[in-house]
Scaffold this motif. Structure first.
Motif, PDB file in Angstrom:
ATOM      1  N   GLY B  15      20.251  21.619-139.406  1.00 42.44           N
ATOM      2  CA  GLY B  15      19.283  20.560-139.476  1.00 42.44           C
ATOM      3  C   GLY B  15      17.774  20.941-139.235  1.00 42.44           C
ATOM      4  N   THR B  16      16.880  19.978-139.144  1.00 39.88           N
ATOM      5  CA  THR B  16      15.573  20.306-139.016  1.00 39.88           C
ATOM      6  C   THR B  16      15.232  20.863-137.574  1.00 39.88           C
ATOM      7  N   ALA B  17      13.743  20.855-137.489  1.00 42.38           N
ATOM      8  CA  ALA B  17      13.375  21.235-135.891  1.00 42.38           C
ATOM      9  C   ALA B  17      13.831  20.197-135.014  1.00 42.38           C
ATOM     10  N   GLU B  18      13.595  19.159-135.587  1.00 43.85           N
ATOM     11  CA  GLU B  18      13.985  17.818-134.672  1.00 43.85           C
ATOM     12  C   GLU B  18      15.473  17.739-134.370  1.00 43.85           C
ATOM     13  N   LEU B  43       8.212  21.868-129.689  1.00 39.50           N
ATOM     14  CA  LEU B  43       8.548  23.312-129.105  1.00 39.50           C
ATOM     15  C   LEU B  43       9.322  23.998-129.920  1.00 39.50           C
ATOM     16  N   VAL B  44      10.175  23.453-130.678  1.00 40.47           N
ATOM     17  CA  VAL B  44      10.879  24.210-131.667  1.00 40.47           C
ATOM     18  C   VAL B  44       9.723  25.038-132.759  1.00 40.47           C
ATOM     19  N   ARG B  45       8.837  24.242-132.991  1.00 35.29           N
ATOM     20  CA  ARG B  45       7.701  24.863-134.127  1.00 35.29           C
ATOM     21  C   ARG B  45       7.078  25.961-133.377  1.00 35.29           C
ATOM     22  N   PHE B  46       6.898  25.462-131.966  1.00 33.96           N
ATOM     23  CA  PHE B  46       6.060  26.457-131.062  1.00 33.96           C
ATOM     24  C   PHE B  46       6.787  27.869-131.087  1.00 33.96           C
ATOM     25  N   TYR B  47       8.108  27.707-130.684  1.00 37.31           N
ATOM     26  CA  TYR B  47       8.853  28.880-130.636  1.00 37.31           C
ATOM     27  C   TYR B  47       9.026  29.860-131.797  1.00 37.31           C
ATOM     28  N   ALA B  48       8.972  28.773-132.785  1.00 34.64           N
ATOM     29  CA  ALA B  48       9.333  29.676-134.189  1.00 34.64           C
ATOM     30  C   ALA B  48       7.980  30.282-134.407  1.00 34.64           C
ATOM     31  N   TYR B  49       6.907  29.723-134.473  1.00 35.82           N
ATOM     32  CA  TYR B  49       5.501  30.402-134.405  1.00 35.82           C
ATOM     33  C   TYR B  49       5.253  31.559-133.574  1.00 35.82           C
ATOM     34  N   ASP B  62      15.256  20.381-151.069  1.00 37.74           N
ATOM     35  CA  ASP B  62      13.850  20.148-150.763  1.00 37.74           C
ATOM     36  C   ASP B  62      13.154  21.370-150.099  1.00 37.74           C
ATOM     37  N   ARG B  63      12.488  22.151-151.050  1.00 33.13           N
ATOM     38  CA  ARG B  63      12.034  23.460-150.507  1.00 33.13           C
ATOM     39  C   ARG B  63      11.170  23.483-149.250  1.00 33.13           C
ATOM     40  N   ARG B  64      10.354  22.088-149.290  1.00 32.93           N
ATOM     41  CA  ARG B  64       9.710  21.892-148.028  1.00 32.93           C
ATOM     42  C   ARG B  64      10.060  21.825-146.537  1.00 32.93           C
ATOM     43  N   LYS B  65      11.750  21.291-146.878  1.00 32.29           N
ATOM     44  CA  LYS B  65      12.319  21.263-145.552  1.00 32.29           C
ATOM     45  C   LYS B  65      13.109  22.551-145.061  1.00 32.29           C
ATOM     46  N   ALA B  66      12.810  22.798-143.738  1.00 39.58           N
ATOM     47  CA  ALA B  66      13.368  23.986-143.029  1.00 39.58           C
ATOM     48  C   ALA B  66      14.850  23.689-142.284  1.00 39.58           C
ATOM     49  N   ASN B  67      15.526  24.322-142.747  1.00 40.01           N
ATOM     50  CA  ASN B  67      16.929  24.266-141.700  1.00 40.01           C
ATOM     51  C   ASN B  67      17.534  25.195-140.943  1.00 40.01           C
ATOM     52  N   PHE B  68      17.600  24.728-139.883  1.00 38.97           N
ATOM     53  CA  PHE B  68      17.887  25.740-138.599  1.00 38.97           C
ATOM     54  C   PHE B  68      19.487  25.658-138.555  1.00 38.97           C
ATOM     55  N   GLY B  69      20.312  26.793-138.132  1.00 46.37           N
ATOM     56  CA  GLY B  69      21.666  26.863-138.034  1.00 46.37           C
ATOM     57  C   GLY B  69      22.095  27.515-136.712  1.00 46.37           C
ATOM     58  N   ARG B  80      15.342  28.243-123.619  1.00 50.15           N
ATOM     59  CA  ARG B  80      14.994  27.301-122.822  1.00 50.15           C
ATOM     60  C   ARG B  80      15.765  27.629-121.226  1.00 50.15           C
ATOM     61  N   LEU B  81      16.849  28.013-121.606  1.00 50.45           N
ATOM     62  CA  LEU B  81      17.386  28.687-120.182  1.00 50.45           C
ATOM     63  C   LEU B  81      16.437  29.604-119.412  1.00 50.45           C
ATOM     64  N   LEU B  82      15.844  30.529-120.276  1.00 47.39           N
ATOM     65  CA  LEU B  82      15.482  31.584-119.709  1.00 47.39           C
ATOM     66  C   LEU B  82      13.926  31.145-119.204  1.00 47.39           C
ATOM     67  N   ALA B  83      13.288  30.693-120.053  1.00 49.13           N
ATOM     68  CA  ALA B  83      11.835  29.888-119.599  1.00 49.13           C
ATOM     69  C   ALA B  83      11.834  29.296-118.437  1.00 49.13           C
ATOM     70  N   GLU B  84      13.148  28.385-118.416  1.00 49.39           N
ATOM     71  CA  GLU B  84      13.011  27.684-117.123  1.00 49.39           C
ATOM     72  C   GLU B  84      13.149  28.667-115.929  1.00 49.39           C
TER      73      GLU B  84
END
Lengths: 455, 277
Positions: B15-18, B43-49, B62-69, B80-84
């Motif tokens: 799926g997407t970042a969302e 946050l996903v985008r921030f972590y990816a960056y 759609d080459r503009r769309k990023a798929n996460f797995g 998320r666990l560790l940052a918290e």
């Protein structure tokens, strides 16, 4: 759990009421032999943080010794062990985060790439080592920081007592700390204090060979630990003054002391000095208690064991026999205390007085061959290198008081035979020089070289 | 008890970042972790960056769309666990870089699901005691009082950098920019978060006088600082450092309006964006 045994062994089996001289009693906590099911697993897997001082004061031989030692340790670890490598100067660098020891040569390369520079944030380096291990501490693994440093902290937290408090806090949470002093000018007070607070071992040396035995000993103790954080305390009975012998300058008339880790089939000893007054009760001169932590993390207490002796008159007292082995062990504590005084003289540059004190000590009647050899070595070292002599005195006397002893009492009064010592478990061996290898090392080769922590 | 990694059921996830943010948020919530572990697309985008998440695959249609797995599911969940629990981003990044395989991450997730005693003692934790599976953690005690916060800021202080980290010192500017950008762009969280971040920033010993001055003024200006006397100062232009300036104009008014606060944030954000992003 298997119970340890408390043994009360008086120098003489009787006491003289209101005597000018103190009465000495040896107390031993003896661990049982290792059960068969425990021997099946050599030791719990180890999570090790090697914290290496890379400050400019370490340049040259000390950094070379630190790196070589670190490489040897890594090569000797098991596949189910994990290691993290932290290098520090005024910056803290995690050279390798906690990783399973599968590619030893890659780890060796990373270690050997560390070079000396900058100032020394010793506490910061140690703390990062702890942080690397902290999230992964588990009861079925051993977590230990080994700090290799010249101990000349000049950045970050510098207050020794605050550092010791943090180190003790980590030990309480399952991360113990050992220290290795390197070079000529390291701060032995800081390094021994950290190891003591961290329930680890303090060692020093100049070369990786010097340190091999220290690491072998430390891993062997970890592998065979029966009880840890063993502490002894003694209370005097009515009209009896008591103290633990060994550290008169540092701790005064202390009545409790940390003895460290008790391996299976071994013993920890303490020497009690009693000044017995005219109103003392012979059947309750003093009470001895031990407390410790089991491998499962449970606090256990043993005792009280009462010190009771028959009262005798002067004539009978003077002919009471002395057990030579008990005498030898009591002598070690007394000699350790004397060495503490000589160390203080050496640090004050009162070398003539220090040498005279050694001469006096050698004249002590009934001195065991082992104690004699130790004193002669220290006296010789004082002539050659006063700075190293003071360090050797510090580590040597600490070791004399806290080193693990055999479970049986035999042989303490006998002459030291190096070939016999070499056959003992490494933590039972007596070393004349703490900061030097006692035997030449065979040439290293392949990935199995160095000491083997599985021991 | 079933291991945490075995409860992810994400084999089919793509799926997407969302989508990723929602999936991990739901998963953590269902496993008993509190609301503060929630993720957002931003946050996903921030972590990816920041390099915490591996690069997503491009969608074939759609080459503009990023798929996460599943790999990124585990990375985000651990982050998320560790940052918290007080881990700084550098530490999390290093851990994730050293464990890039799904199997390695599964092992880590299971081992690190609950903080150890030693971790609680030596990490800057906020809520370690509550971070266990058996005891679902409560929502963070701080709740924004919207009546006191006319302008809505946002920041996750879990993502705030550990000032003591040496790497942080080298990356201060960028991290700060990221933080401020998040705060400025968010639509839902309180000015209190900005105040907390500024206070943390002010604890640094390498701040330029100009930066310290700006932070002090921002702190004084913050409308959610209760008990403080409101400040009446005239600001026109403040330079944070050679790389950043913010334009304010409030003309001695005691309480800025919602629009004025928004303007400040917008200008600040713009200045940072123009210079660095």
């Amino acid at each position: 759990m298997n119970q340890p045994k408390i043994e009360i062994l008086p120098l003489k089996k009787g006491f003289l009421r209101a005597a000018a001289d103190a009465t000495h009693v040896l107390v031993r906590l003896v661990a049982p032999a290792k059960p068969a099911d425990v021997t099946e697993t050599p030791r719990a897997p180890l999570d090790l943080a090697l914290v290496i001082d890379r400050s400019s004061s370490m340049s040259g031989r000390p950094i070379a010794a630190a790196l070589e030692s670190a490489v040897r340790i890594v090569r000797g670890l098991r596949d189910d062990d994990r290691v993290t490598i932290v290098a520090f100067d005024d910056h803290i660098e995690v050279v390798q985060s906690l990783i399973a020891v599968t590619d030893r040569e890659a780890l060796a390369l990373r270690i050997n790439a560390i070079d000396a520079r900058g100032s020394t944030n010793l506490f910061g380096g140690w703390e990062e080592g702890v942080k690397q291990l902290a999230p992964f501490t588990r009861k079925d693994r051993i977590a230990r920081v080994i700090l290799l440093s010249d101990g000349q902290a000049n950045q970050g937290l510098l207050n020794e007592q605050e550092i010791f408090a943090q180190v003790a806090k980590a030990a309480g949470a399952g991360i113990t700390t050992s220290t290795v002093g390197l070079g000529h000018g390291f701060n032995e007070s800081l390094m021994t204090g950290m190891a003591s607070a961290g329930e680890g071992v303090a060692n020093f040396g100049q070369t990786a060979d010097d340190l091999d035995e220290a690491f072998e000993e430390q891993f062997a103790i970890i592998s065979n630990s029966f009880l840890r954080q063993v502490k002894v305390s003694v209370q005097g009975g009515s009209d009896v003054q008591v103290r633990l012998v060994g550290e008169i300058l540092e701790n005064g008339a202390t009545r409790s002391r940390k003895l460290g880790t008790l391996p299976w089939d071994a013993s920890l000893v303490a020497v009690i000095e009693l000044k017995i007054g005219s109103l003392a009760k012979a059947d309750a001169l003093a009470a001895v208690n031990f407390e410790a932590i089991t491998k499962e993390g449970e606090l256990v207490k043993f005792g009280p064991a009462l010190i009771a002796l028959p009262e005798v008159d002067l004539a009978a007292f003077s002919v009471l026999p002395v057990d030579a082995d008990v005498s030898a062990l009591i002598d070690e504590a007394v000699v350790a205390e004397k060495i503490e005084v000589i160390e203080a003289l050496t640090r004050s540059h009162k070398f003539t007085e220090a040498k005279l004190a050694f001469e006096e000590l050698l004249k002590r009647p009934g001195l065991s061959d082992w104690a004699k050899q130790k004193i002669e070595y220290l006296k010789r070292l004082l002539d050659e290198d006063a700075v190293m002599a003071a360090k050797e005195m510090r580590y040597g006397r600490t070791r004399m008081m806290s080193q693990t002893k055999e479970s049986t009492m035999a042989c303490y009064s006998m002459d030291v035979d190096d070939s016999v010592e070499a056959m003992k478990a490494s933590y039972l061996r007596r070393k004349r020089a703490v900061g030097q290898a006692s035997k030449p090392k065979p040439p290293q080769g392949g990935t199995t070289g160095g000491q083997t922590p599985q021991a | 008890m079933l291991k945490l990694s075995a409860q992810l059921n994400d084999e089919e996830f793509l799926g997407t970042a969302e989508d990723l943010a929602a999936f991990v948020s739901d998963k953590l919530a269902s496993l008993g972790f509190g609301d503060r572990h929630r993720s957002t697309e931003r946050l996903v985008r921030f972590y990816a960056y920041e390099g915490l998440l591996s690069k997503p695959e491009r969608a074939p249609d759609d080459r503009r769309k990023a798929n996460f797995g599943p790999l990124q599911v585990r990375q985000l969940l651990l982050a998320r666990l560790l940052a918290e629990r007080g881990w700084d981003l550098d530490r999390i990044r290093t851990l994730l870089h050293d464990n890039r395989e799904v199997s390695q991450l599964n092992k880590l997730i299971d081992e690190l699901a609950t903080p150890t005693e030693a971790e609680k003692l030596f990490f800057r934790t906020r809520s370690s005691d509550a971070d266990t599976l058996s005891e679902p953690s409560p929502v963070r005690s701080y709740k924004p009082d919207r009546s006191l916060s006319p302008v809505l800021f946002s920041a996750r202080d879990s993502e705030m950098p550990d000032m003591s980290s040496p790497k942080f010192r080298r990356k201060t500017s960028y991290s700060t920019v990221q933080q401020l950008r998040q705060i400025a762009d968010s639509e839902e969280s309180p000015a209190e978060a900005l105040r907390m971040m500024i206070k943390k920033e002010m604890a640094r010993d390498d701040l330029t006088p100009a930066a310290r001055n700006l932070f002090e003024q921002l702190l004084a200006f913050n409308p959610t600082t209760r008990g403080d006397e409101p400040k009446t100062e005239r600001w026109t232009k403040l330079r944070l450092a050679h790389w950043c300036e913010a334009h304010f104009n409030i003309d001695s008014r005691i309480t800025p309006t919602k629009d004025e606060l928004q303007e400040i944030v917008d200008n600040f954000s713009k200045a940072l964006m123009n210079k660095y992003l």
